[in-house]
Design an enzyme around this catalytic site. Structure first.
Site, short mmCIF file in Angstrom:
data_model
loop_
_atom_site.label_atom_id
_atom_site.label_comp_id
_atom_site.label_asym_id
_atom_site.label_seq_id
_atom_site.Cartn_x
_atom_site.Cartn_y
_atom_site.Cartn_z
N GLU A 123 1.85 4.58 -12.35
CA GLU A 123 2.31 5.00 -11.02
C GLU A 123 3.80 5.37 -11.09
O GLU A 123 4.30 6.12 -10.26
CB GLU A 123 2.08 3.88 -9.99
CG GLU A 123 2.05 4.38 -8.56
CD GLU A 123 1.52 3.35 -7.56
OE1 GLU A 123 0.33 3.41 -7.22
OE2 GLU A 123 2.31 2.50 -7.13
N GLU A 158 -7.17 -0.07 3.31
CA GLU A 158 -8.02 -1.09 2.69
C GLU A 158 -7.62 -2.48 3.17
O GLU A 158 -8.45 -3.30 3.58
CB GLU A 158 -7.87 -1.05 1.15
CG GLU A 158 -8.42 0.20 0.48
CD GLU A 158 -7.38 1.29 0.34
OE1 GLU A 158 -6.49 1.41 1.22
OE2 GLU A 158 -7.45 2.04 -0.64
O1 LIG Z 1 1.72 -2.73 -0.10
P1 LIG Z 1 1.07 -1.56 0.51
O2 LIG Z 1 1.97 -0.79 1.41
O3 LIG Z 1 -0.20 -1.98 1.22
O4 LIG Z 1 0.65 -0.56 -0.64
C1 LIG Z 1 -0.20 -0.96 -1.67
C2 LIG Z 1 -0.11 -0.05 -2.85
O5 LIG Z 1 -0.45 1.27 -2.47
C3 LIG Z 1 0.34 2.20 -3.19
O6 LIG Z 1 1.17 2.82 -2.27
C4 LIG Z 1 -0.52 3.22 -3.87
O7 LIG Z 1 -1.54 3.67 -3.06
C5 LIG Z 1 1.12 1.38 -4.19
O8 LIG Z 1 2.29 1.96 -4.55
C6 LIG Z 1 1.25 0.08 -3.47
O9 LIG Z 1 1.55 -0.95 -4.36
#
Ligand SMILES: O=P(O)(O)OC[C@H]1O[C@](O)(CO)[C@@H](O)[C@@H]1O
Length: 554
Positions: A352, A211
């Site tokens: 989580e 994303e």
């Molecule tokens: O900071 P990142 O690596 O983009 O991850 C964002 C979020 O996605 C997660 O891994 C969950 O999908 C969370 O634990 C984390 O805060």
């Protein structure tokens, strides 16, 4: 030893029947000192946990359970930098980010404090440059807007805190947040911005989250031919990550990459460089005050005896309900407009962390490890879902959170707000008996038949528990303490229930499947999918083909 084998656990199990038959009204009537005995005053807030379905016997056993679970040992090991996140083989040191450790800790031979201070001074320098107008875009215009691109722990904490501390905001720079890969969010924000004066903060611990990386690429494309790509990246992008090499590979200048470390969990990372938007919004000194508030809670959690320890008390009450009494949900109800994002933030922090079913021994827990966290601004909830809280057969314990000092100057509002907050927890506790309802209806002149018909609908059983956290005032220091209170509550609950709170394997499955499905959406090839998913892909294909045909015809 399996926690369910301890006498304290068995004792608590056997006490649930008795407590289901008790009423909070009786507990208060029996003990005039109850409110004083079951509340705790810290410099930042009053925690009133007296409106909980616990008596002395339950309380003693809950404390014993915490001791049996070696909560004190786990706490010491966490703050000493031992590897308490065992499934990922890492220490858990978010307290180091705010000076909350009892002594020096080094990770891989490097002092955690030195790493933290080094990064904080880089942040400070950057924030000062931004505030002084010394940071410009590639055409020389001063940076006026900062867009944080990040999701989960790389979004919720900073935005929640900035919203909570609106009253402390510096006016120089506008902050925006994009977390969703739904392009509607990014497109909407980009439409409000001048690209020449916009800076993007790509916030991602892993720097692989699809994303965020998709949003970062779209943000870069948005600049079009304004300048060569290397220059755009240099002037308009910074990164916050625990994978600096990936940020550099993306093209972000090394001196614009702010770092944190794998010993900081994403959902506990707002104290790190992930808090850059906070420091931009409220100034570096404000950010420091937030860290100091959290550090004061770190010290309280480490030093206070269990029976006077706010995070421990909240953990015990919470697990009493979700694990023993069978109340699966817990509502977070802030009575402070500025805290409107707190429920969403705590949803990630708690669910989580403790939404697990495998124990540290690798076995099926067989008991609930954490509640479903939900909620919204209490005053709005009153006109939405409180009906359920008051009269549904399901009991939902709640945290009411407010502040004695208003965050505004308007006369008359704050007393109404707090009166509502106190009244709701009181109503949930006491309810209204059939007898009382009948008397009230009769006083209003209703006949006996009408009284009889209406009374059942108006009865509130009450006996719905809650905590109240009443801040002296909402400021960076007290907010830091409040957030850290919940962080340690989550940790204590996980330790007692013998799960690992700092991993999140459950979020990986869906991520992997989405990555595999994405090309299938485009190709329409769904041969290896289950019938439902294939049907969804098929429908997507038919609709997109249809609209393509319409476009062509039109
Ligand atoms: O900071 P990142 O690596 O983009 O991850 C964002 C979020 O996605 C997660 O891994 C969950 O999908 C969370 O634990 C984390 O805060």
């Amino acid at each position: 030893m399996d926690i369910t084998q301890f006498p304290s656990w068995q004792q608590l199990n056997s006490l649930t029947e008795k407590m289901h038959d008790r009423h909070l009204r009786e507990l208060f009537a029996e003990d005039p000192q109850r409110a004083a005995r079951f509340s705790l005053e810290l410099p930042e807030f009053l925690l009133d946990y007296s409106k909980n379905l616990i008596d002395d016997e339950v309380f003693v056993n809950l404390l014993q359970l915490a001791r049996d679970a070696d909560l004190e040992g786990w706490r010491r090991r966490m703050f000493a930098g031992e590897s308490v996140n065992c499934t990922e083989g890492r220490p858990v040191l978010h307290a180091a980010l705010r000076g909350g450790l009892p002594g020096p800790v080094s990770v891989g031979g490097v002092s955690a404090d030195a790493l933290v201070e080094g990064e904080l001074s880089r942040l400070k320098e950057f924030v000062n440059l931004l505030h002084n107008g010394a940071l410009t875009g590639c055409t020389g215009k001063r940076i006026t807007d900062v867009v944080n691109l990040g999701v989960g722990g790389s979004h919720l904490g900073p935005e929640m805190v900035i919203e909570a501390l609106r009253a402390h905001r510096c006016q120089e720079v506008q902050l925006h947040f994009v977390s969703n890969v739904d392009g509607a969010q990014l497109a909407d924000i980009l439409a409000q911005l001048d690209m020449e004066s916009t800076l993007f903060v790509v916030s991602s611990k892993t720097f692989t989250t699809s994303e965020t990386m998709t949003n970062a690429r779209s943000a870069l494309n948005w600049f079009g031919g304004l300048a060569p790509q290397a220059e755009l990246l240099r002037q308009h992008f910074v990164a916050v990550t625990a994978s600096p090499e990936k940020a550099r590979a993306f093209g972000i200048e090394p001196q614009r990459v702010f770092q944190f470390w794998d010993w900081v969990g994403g959902r506990f990372s707002l104290w790190s460089a992930i808090g850059l938007p906070i420091a931009i919004a409220i100034g570096f000194e404000g950010f420091r005050a937030l860290l100091d508030g959290a550090a004061s809670m770190d010290r309280h959690f480490q030093q206070a005896p269990l029976e006077k320890n706010a995070p421990v008390l909240m953990a015990l009450v919470s697990l009493w309900y979700c694990t023993f009494m069978g109340y699966p949900a817990h509502a977070i109800l802030p009575y402070e407009q500025a805290l409107h994002m707190l429920p969403a933030y705590l949803q990630q922090a708690e669910m989580e962390s403790n939404g697990k079913s495998t124990t540290r021994a690798g076995e099926e827990a067989g008991y609930a490890t954490g509640p479903l966290i939900w909620g919204m601004l209490g005053i709005n909830g009153q006109h939405a879902f409180y009906q359920y809280l008051h009269q549904s057969p399901q009991v939902v314990p709640a945290d009411f959170i407010g502040s004695v000092t208003p965050g505004h100057q308007l006369p008359g509002h704050h007393e109404i707000l707090l009166a509502n907050m106190f009244a709701q927890s009181q109503a949930l506790m006491n309810g209204v008996s059939r007898e009382q309802v009948e008397t009230d209806l009769a006083v209003r002149g209703l006949g006996a038949e009408e009284v009889d018909r209406l009374a059942p609908y108006k009865v509130h059983r009450g006996n719905r528990p809650s905590n109240t956290i009443l801040l002296r005032k909402l400021d960076p220091h007290s907010l830091g303490a409040l957030i850290a209170l919940y962080e340690h509550k989550i940790f204590a609950q996980g330790v007692i229930l013998q799960i690992y709170s700092f991993d999140q394997w459950g979020v990986e499955l869906g991520k992997g499947l989405a990555a595999a499905l994405q090309p299938q959406l485009e190709s329409g090839d769904s041969h290896n999918q289950d019938a439902s998913t294939a049907g969804l892909i098929d429908y997507y294909q038919r609709v997109t083909a249809g609209s393509a045909a319409l476009d062509f015809a039109g």
